[in-house]
Design a protein around this motif. Structure first.
Motif, PDB file in Angstrom:
ATOM      1  N   THR A 225      16.286  78.941 -12.260  1.00 39.48           N
ATOM      2  CA  THR A 225      16.689  79.040 -13.497  1.00 39.48           C
ATOM      3  C   THR A 225      18.640  79.603 -13.750  1.00 39.48           C
ATOM      4  OG1 THR A 225      14.559  78.731 -14.436  1.00 39.48           O
ATOM      5  CG2 THR A 225      16.592  79.193 -16.029  1.00 39.48           C
ATOM      6  N   VAL A 226      19.096  78.884 -13.989  1.00 34.89           N
ATOM      7  CA  VAL A 226      21.040  79.182 -13.917  1.00 34.89           C
ATOM      8  C   VAL A 226      20.836  79.561 -15.190  1.00 34.89           C
ATOM      9  CG1 VAL A 226      22.656  78.818 -14.041  1.00 34.89           C
ATOM     10  CG2 VAL A 226      22.030  77.662 -12.324  1.00 34.89           C
ATOM     11  N   PRO A 227      21.044  81.265 -15.345  1.00 35.37           N
ATOM     12  CA  PRO A 227      21.494  82.159 -17.020  1.00 35.37           C
ATOM     13  C   PRO A 227      22.265  80.760 -17.786  1.00 35.37           C
ATOM     14  CG  PRO A 227      21.910  83.618 -15.324  1.00 35.37           C
ATOM     15  CD  PRO A 227      22.120  82.046 -14.807  1.00 35.37           C
ATOM     16  N   ALA A 228      21.859  80.598 -19.122  1.00 35.19           N
ATOM     17  CA  ALA A 228      22.357  79.695 -19.576  1.00 35.19           C
ATOM     18  C   ALA A 228      23.732  80.183 -20.281  1.00 35.19           C
ATOM     19  CB  ALA A 228      21.371  79.872 -21.343  1.00 35.19           C
ATOM     20  N   ASP A 229      24.498  81.679 -20.255  1.00 32.26           N
ATOM     21  CA  ASP A 229      25.476  82.043 -20.304  1.00 32.26           C
ATOM     22  C   ASP A 229      26.661  82.254 -19.329  1.00 32.26           C
ATOM     23  OD1 ASP A 229      24.183  83.886 -18.740  1.00 32.26           O
ATOM     24  OD2 ASP A 229      25.093  85.580 -20.675  1.00 32.26           O
ATOM     25  N   LEU A 230      25.662  81.587 -17.615  1.00 31.34           N
ATOM     26  CA  LEU A 230      26.932  81.945 -17.011  1.00 31.34           C
ATOM     27  C   LEU A 230      27.683  80.632 -16.936  1.00 31.34           C
ATOM     28  CD1 LEU A 230      26.449  84.033 -14.410  1.00 31.34           C
ATOM     29  CD2 LEU A 230      25.927  80.982 -12.761  1.00 31.34           C
ATOM     30  N   PRO A 231      29.525  81.256 -16.725  1.00 31.41           N
ATOM     31  CA  PRO A 231      30.233  80.454 -16.809  1.00 31.41           C
ATOM     32  C   PRO A 231      30.406  79.628 -16.303  1.00 31.41           C
ATOM     33  CG  PRO A 231      30.949  82.711 -16.828  1.00 31.41           C
ATOM     34  CD  PRO A 231      29.100  82.876 -16.496  1.00 31.41           C
ATOM     35  N   SER A 232      31.289  78.086 -15.957  1.00 33.60           N
ATOM     36  CA  SER A 232      30.984  76.693 -15.292  1.00 33.60           C
ATOM     37  C   SER A 232      31.778  77.335 -13.853  1.00 33.60           C
ATOM     38  CB  SER A 232      31.700  75.729 -15.837  1.00 33.60           C
ATOM     39  OG  SER A 232      32.031  74.450 -15.101  1.00 33.60           O
ATOM     40  N   GLY A 233      31.507  77.000 -12.831  1.00 28.21           N
ATOM     41  CA  GLY A 233      32.184  77.518 -11.941  1.00 28.21           C
ATOM     42  C   GLY A 233      31.345  77.116 -10.155  1.00 28.21           C
ATOM     43  N   ALA A 234      32.008  77.140  -9.582  1.00 28.21           N
ATOM     44  CA  ALA A 234      31.638  77.422  -8.117  1.00 28.21           C
ATOM     45  C   ALA A 234      30.500  78.626  -7.968  1.00 28.21           C
ATOM     46  CB  ALA A 234      32.483  76.821  -6.977  1.00 28.21           C
ATOM     47  N   TYR A 235      29.709  77.978  -6.979  1.00 26.11           N
ATOM     48  CA  TYR A 235      28.710  78.937  -6.686  1.00 26.11           C
ATOM     49  C   TYR A 235      27.758  79.074  -5.652  1.00 26.11           C
ATOM     50  CZ  TYR A 235      29.610  81.320 -12.116  1.00 26.11           C
ATOM     51  OH  TYR A 235      29.745  80.961 -13.025  1.00 26.11           O
ATOM     52  N   ALA A 236      27.279  80.003  -5.406  1.00 24.81           N
ATOM     53  CA  ALA A 236      26.410  79.640  -3.811  1.00 24.81           C
ATOM     54  C   ALA A 236      24.868  80.358  -4.326  1.00 24.81           C
ATOM     55  CB  ALA A 236      27.132  80.160  -2.923  1.00 24.81           C
ATOM     56  N   LEU A 237      23.558  80.131  -3.176  1.00 25.36           N
ATOM     57  CA  LEU A 237      23.197  81.276  -3.468  1.00 25.36           C
ATOM     58  C   LEU A 237      22.844  81.619  -1.898  1.00 25.36           C
ATOM     59  CD1 LEU A 237      19.849  81.788  -4.442  1.00 25.36           C
ATOM     60  CD2 LEU A 237      19.194  80.162  -2.157  1.00 25.36           C
ATOM     61  N   LYS A 238      23.468  83.116  -1.371  1.00 25.81           N
ATOM     62  CA  LYS A 238      23.553  83.253  -0.204  1.00 25.81           C
ATOM     63  C   LYS A 238      22.265  83.824  -0.205  1.00 25.81           C
ATOM     64  CE  LYS A 238      26.633  87.209   1.668  1.00 25.81           C
ATOM     65  NZ  LYS A 238      27.590  88.579   1.131  1.00 25.81           N
ATOM     66  N   VAL A 239      22.140  83.749   1.066  1.00 29.10           N
ATOM     67  CA  VAL A 239      21.043  83.630   1.776  1.00 29.10           C
ATOM     68  C   VAL A 239      20.909  84.886   3.027  1.00 29.10           C
ATOM     69  CG1 VAL A 239      19.484  82.367   0.885  1.00 29.10           C
ATOM     70  CG2 VAL A 239      20.465  82.017   3.215  1.00 29.10           C
ATOM     71  N   ARG A 240      20.578  85.842   3.636  1.00 26.43           N
ATOM     72  CA  ARG A 240      21.358  86.370   4.375  1.00 26.43           C
ATOM     73  C   ARG A 240      19.960  87.482   5.426  1.00 26.43           C
ATOM     74  NH1 ARG A 240      25.610  90.109   5.754  1.00 26.43           N
ATOM     75  NH2 ARG A 240      26.732  89.454   4.348  1.00 26.43           N
ATOM     76  N   THR A 241      19.765  87.788   6.621  1.00 27.96           N
ATOM     77  CA  THR A 241      18.944  88.495   7.078  1.00 27.96           C
ATOM     78  C   THR A 241      20.077  88.949   8.515  1.00 27.96           C
ATOM     79  OG1 THR A 241      16.893  87.663   6.744  1.00 27.96           O
ATOM     80  CG2 THR A 241      16.537  88.244   8.930  1.00 27.96           C
ATOM     81  N   GLY A 242      19.858  90.271   8.429  1.00 24.52           N
ATOM     82  CA  GLY A 242      21.500  90.945   9.194  1.00 24.52           C
ATOM     83  C   GLY A 242      22.263  90.088   8.593  1.00 24.52           C
ATOM     84  N   GLU A 243      23.031  89.607  10.429  1.00 18.50           N
ATOM     85  CA  GLU A 243      24.269  89.179  10.403  1.00 18.50           C
ATOM     86  C   GLU A 243      23.886  87.703  10.560  1.00 18.50           C
ATOM     87  OE1 GLU A 243      23.800  88.367  15.277  1.00 18.50           O
ATOM     88  OE2 GLU A 243      25.415  90.057  14.483  1.00 18.50           O
ATOM     89  N   HIS A 244      22.761  87.438   9.616  1.00 22.52           N
ATOM     90  CA  HIS A 244      23.003  85.869   9.881  1.00 22.52           C
ATOM     91  C   HIS A 244      22.611  85.813   8.571  1.00 22.52           C
ATOM     92  CE1 HIS A 244      21.611  85.151  14.196  1.00 22.52           C
ATOM     93  NE2 HIS A 244      20.904  86.187  13.476  1.00 22.52           N
ATOM     94  N   VAL A 245      23.892  84.670   7.717  1.00 21.33           N
ATOM     95  CA  VAL A 245      24.489  84.619   6.404  1.00 21.33           C
ATOM     96  C   VAL A 245      24.208  82.680   6.144  1.00 21.33           C
ATOM     97  CG1 VAL A 245      25.881  85.026   4.134  1.00 21.33           C
ATOM     98  CG2 VAL A 245      25.103  86.918   6.114  1.00 21.33           C
ATOM     99  N   ASP A 246      23.696  81.978   5.126  1.00 24.18           N
ATOM    100  CA  ASP A 246      24.525  80.576   4.978  1.00 24.18           C
ATOM    101  C   ASP A 246      24.469  80.667   3.681  1.00 24.18           C
ATOM    102  OD1 ASP A 246      24.542  78.549   4.960  1.00 24.18           O
ATOM    103  OD2 ASP A 246      22.671  77.520   4.884  1.00 24.18           O
ATOM    104  N   ARG A 247      25.746  79.992   3.034  1.00 21.86           N
ATOM    105  CA  ARG A 247      25.893  79.978   1.154  1.00 21.86           C
ATOM    106  C   ARG A 247      25.665  78.620   0.901  1.00 21.86           C
ATOM    107  NH1 ARG A 247      29.755  83.087   4.128  1.00 21.86           N
ATOM    108  NH2 ARG A 247      29.679  85.806   3.083  1.00 21.86           N
ATOM    109  N   ILE A 248      24.322  78.328   0.429  1.00 25.53           N
ATOM    110  CA  ILE A 248      24.331  76.400  -0.180  1.00 25.53           C
ATOM    111  C   ILE A 248      25.223  76.546  -1.793  1.00 25.53           C
ATOM    112  CG2 ILE A 248      22.147  75.457  -0.701  1.00 25.53           C
ATOM    113  CD1 ILE A 248      20.641  77.531   1.402  1.00 25.53           C
ATOM    114  N   PRO A 249      26.014  75.963  -1.577  1.00 27.25           N
ATOM    115  CA  PRO A 249      26.680  75.498  -2.392  1.00 27.25           C
ATOM    116  C   PRO A 249      26.491  74.948  -3.488  1.00 27.25           C
ATOM    117  CG  PRO A 249      27.962  74.449  -1.050  1.00 27.25           C
ATOM    118  CD  PRO A 249      26.586  74.705  -0.248  1.00 27.25           C
ATOM    119  N   PHE A 250      26.116  75.345  -4.792  1.00 24.46           N
ATOM    120  CA  PHE A 250      26.335  74.255  -6.195  1.00 24.46           C
ATOM    121  C   PHE A 250      27.126  74.493  -6.847  1.00 24.46           C
ATOM    122  CE2 PHE A 250      23.756  78.045  -7.300  1.00 24.46           C
ATOM    123  CZ  PHE A 250      24.124  77.989  -7.999  1.00 24.46           C
ATOM    124  N   VAL A 251      27.957  74.164  -7.500  1.00 25.34           N
ATOM    125  CA  VAL A 251      28.346  73.475  -9.359  1.00 25.34           C
ATOM    126  C   VAL A 251      27.566  73.543 -10.365  1.00 25.34           C
ATOM    127  CG1 VAL A 251      30.055  72.409 -10.988  1.00 25.34           C
ATOM    128  CG2 VAL A 251      30.411  72.275  -8.076  1.00 25.34           C
TER     129      VAL A 251
END
Length: 751
Positions: free
Chosen positions: A336-362
């Motif tokens: 649930t995106v914080p109601a006061d979060l400024p508009s912009g480009a974001y990502a859910l960053k998922v990480r395990t050790g050196e393995h990373v993926d950034r799932i982007p959304f606006v």
């Protein structure tokens, strides 16, 4: 990941590409690792160690779990139609028939399959490169017709099996007045001269499953590649006379009646994900993985290319083993995106050790929010058009010739080339050679990532490049909001209303009529538009309803294109409108934006020469050293200049307003920068070299009521803005226009 692209062990996607502040967004993740850690980041700038700039991101507080159990999730490509057989129908014997237009005859491909509820009994009609085969649910061959349908021609195929075991197969091929027939009896014991095995069916059954274009009771198998029309399935066999009438084109229910018969109307509602059944064997079917619709069937008379005018002639689907509309993964993280979060480009960053993926959304502004002075529209439909484009890895050597050098490949592309189940881009072709018409967001998309490396530009393009624009705005302290193409498609002109200046991304190529209308309305009512890209507003595009957010195009001939639509297939299935280029619909980009696509090339970008006309709006060049006749913007990262990649020109004949001021024109393009096919015609006059149409133009013009448009005519522009940390003429010109458009009541007149 190493240079071979091994491995991608953590990968995901979101259920949408944008969400308003305060809204909910879900993420689906496949992890080969026991667990992963999710976090929320704001994306400030795209980049990586192999780019000419570093990735910048800020951690954002959010209610997320400390860790999430990992699990492998698999996408299953392949399109088909399935329908549940009514439980009050008894299947005892069967009839299976369809018109087919095979486009690839590798292996054994299922045309129709009828299966009992528990999978213990059933029939499957299939084709190979040299035969037509009828099998039972266990895979045992019941009958074989040792002749194949003709590749890329319509044939009528029928198999009937009576309760007493008489089987008859017919293939009606073009150019033959009589069908090829195989008759047999499948109940003779094994070892008899007939050679047919003992029966494997468990007698009659009730209910079950019907599949068109695939077999199997659980996960589908044996996908058919090609067009398929007028499928007919019966809970009992029918006569040879009935087969002849069906092959002649009579409707199934007229010949066989409706009771115990399925006649799924495949082409009747091309945009729908469901199919009506004119018979009574099922209550209707579900279309899986969005095969191509609005394609002509076997009785197309070639007199009309708009399926809405002759719907009975457009009664086919084009099925592919590599179609993918929705990967169907389960949700692992909900935010649930914080109601006061400024508009912009974001990502859910998922990480395990050196393995990373950034799932982007606006994150878009919430409903009722005060409109920011500046609004950026990220061209997400273009991102989807290029989603999982595979040619960088698949044609790496060929690209060396295109670029004149070896530029490398993002390792994820090499991995992607080995994973066709994740779906393709609108620039790819299916395994049968036909073009990919649909692209959806409901799947992992490896090239919509802030650290994705694009060989075309030696680094940044599309999403990663557009983050550079947001970083530039941040550095200036601008008050801005961000939306995507989807918000304009959803809300029309209301999505832009209230903002003083609207800025496009670098490559807004794919747009709908609703989008074009919105931009035109915005500038007509006092809005100021900055088109900071190239090859924009070019392809007629539509978005389909449903959770996958799939966009659709048709690639008409007479344009620079990766593939061309087949005859009679140039109308979009979602709207019925003609596809191809907006130019051929009378809406060339020049009309609303001042410039439109003219050339492309990827060896090197160039600079612009300032024109004498620019004196009329001298404020554009405040702080810029380039005088009239001098060149600016001939430096920068990536391709080395501001005018490159794909470029646009002004052209009054195509709609550029007569009062538009051409501020500058690009110079010094190499012979590798080629004119688009849209403008190439045969002429007996000696060609002019270099072609004067191969140029990028910067224009500015006013609109009645105080509106205005500024266009730069180049994809490379916003990358050049970052040169020397933004201390360059391209950046200064952009800033001058933004300040003027935002603050000045007369945005175009001289200072």
């Amino acid at each position: 990941m190493d240079e071979l692209g091994e491995p991608v062990r953590l990968l995901g996607y979101a259920d949408r590409l944008s969400v308003p502040a305060g809204g909910r967004i879900e993420f689906k993740v496949s992890s080969e690792l026991p667990e992963f850690t999710p976090s929320l980041v704001r994306l400030r700038r795209g980049g990586s160690p192999v780019h000419e700039c570093d990735l910048l991101e800020d951690d954002v507080a959010a209610e997320l779990p400390a860790s999430v159990p990992g699990r492998v999730q698999v996408a299953r490509a392949g399109s088909y139609v399935e329908a549940a057989v009514r439980e009050d129908v008894t299947v005892h014997g069967a009839g299976l028939a369809a018109w087919i237009f095979p486009t690839l005859l590798d292996g054994e491909q299922t045309v129709l399959a009828l299966t009992a509820p528990d999978g213990s009994a059933g029939y499957r009609l299939a084709v190979t490169s040299d035969a037509v085969v009828l099998r039972d649910a266990s895979g045992t061959e019941l009958s074989r017709l040792a002749v194949a349908p003709v590749l890329r021609q319509w044939s009528f195929l029928a198999a009937t099996l009576s309760p007493t075991g008489e089987a008859r197969m017919e293939l009606h091929r073009p150019g033959r007045t009589t069908p090829m027939v195989q008759e047999s009896h499948i109940h003779e014991p094994a070892g008899q001269e007939s050679g047919f095995p003992e029966p494997r069916e468990a007698g009659a059954w009730r209910g079950g499953l019907l599949r068109i274009g695939a077999g199997g009771r659980g996960a589908p198998t044996g996908f058919f590649n090609g067009k398929l029309a007028r499928p007919i399935v019966s809970a009992a066999g029918w006569s040879a006379e009935a087969t002849a009438r069906l092959a002649a084109g009579e409707a199934a229910v007229d010949v066989l009646g409706a009771t115990g018969v399925s006649a799924l109307a495949l082409g009747r509602e091309p945009a729908a994900a469901t199919v009506a059944d004119d018979g009574a064997l099922t209550t209707g079917g579900t279309v899986v993985n969005r095969p191509a619709s609005a394609v002509p069937g076997p009785f197309w008379r070639c007199t009309e290319t708009d399926f809405r005018r002759v719907p009975g002639e457009y009664d086919a689907l084009h099925l592919h083993e590599d179609d993918l509309d929705d990967a169907g993964w389960d949700t692992d993280v909900a935010l649930t995106v914080p109601a006061d979060l400024p508009s912009g480009a974001y990502a859910l960053k998922v990480r395990t050790g050196e393995h990373v993926d950034r799932i982007p959304f606006v994150v878009t502004p919430p409903a009722g929010a005060r409109p920011a002075p500046v609004l950026v529209v990220l061209p997400t439909w273009t991102y989807l058009a290029y989603a999982n484009w595979r040619t960088y890895a698949e044609f790496e050597e060929e690209r060396v010739g295109l670029y004149g050098e070896r530029r490398g490949v993002d390792p994820r592309d090499r991995w992607l080339a080995r994973h066709p189940e994740l779906g393709k881009s609108l620039y790819d072709v299916h395994t049968d050679g036909s073009g990919v018409m649909y692209s959806s967001r409901a799947r992992p998309i490896v090239n919509i990532r802030p650290d994705y490396y694009t060989p075309t530009t030696r680094g940044l393009r599309h999403f990663a490049q557009d983050l550079s624009l947001l970083h530039w705005l941040d550095a200036r302290g601008e008050d801005y909001a961000v939306i995507t193409d989807d918000e304009i498609e959803d809300r029309g002109a209301d999505a832009l209303s209230g903002h003083r200046v609207v800025i496009t991304g670098s490559h807004p190529e794919y747009s709908s009529a609703r989008m074009l209308d919105a931009y035109e309305s915005f500038t007509a009512h006092g809005g100021r538009l900055m088109y900071l890209g190239g090859n924009g507003f070019y392809h007629v595009t539509n978005r389909h309803a449903g959770p996958s957010g799939a966009i659709e195009i048709r690639r008409a001939r007479g344009s620079t294109t990766a593939w061309a639509s087949a005859a009679g297939e140039e109308h979009l299935s979602g709207t019925g409108e003609p596809g191809g280029l907006w130019r051929w619909r009378g809406r060339a980009p020049q009309r609303a934006f001042g410039v439109g696509m003219t050339a492309q090339g990827f060896d090197k970008a160039s600079g612009y020469r300032r024109t004498a006309q620019s004196r009329a709006v001298d404020w554009v060049f405040d702080g810029v050293d380039a005088a009239v006749g001098e060149v600016f913007g001939d430096e920068g990262p990536g391709l080395g200049g501001a005018a490159g990649d794909e470029i646009d020109r002004a052209d009054v004949a195509l709609g550029t307003p007569a009062d538009a001021v051409v501020l500058a024109t690009s110079v010094g393009h190499s012979s590798s920068i080629v004119l688009v096919a849209d403008d190439r015609t045969i002429s007996y006059a000696a060609p002019v070299a270099p072609d004067p149409r191969v140029r990028a133009d910067i224009v500015v013009f006013g609109r009645p009521g105080g509106g205005a448009v500024f266009a730069v005519g180049s994809i490379a522009w916003s990358t050049a803005m970052t040169h020397k940390g933004g201390d360059n003429d391209v950046s200064r010109i952009t800033a001058n226009v933004l300040d003027r458009f935002r603050e000045h009541p007369e945005p175009v007149e001289g200072a």
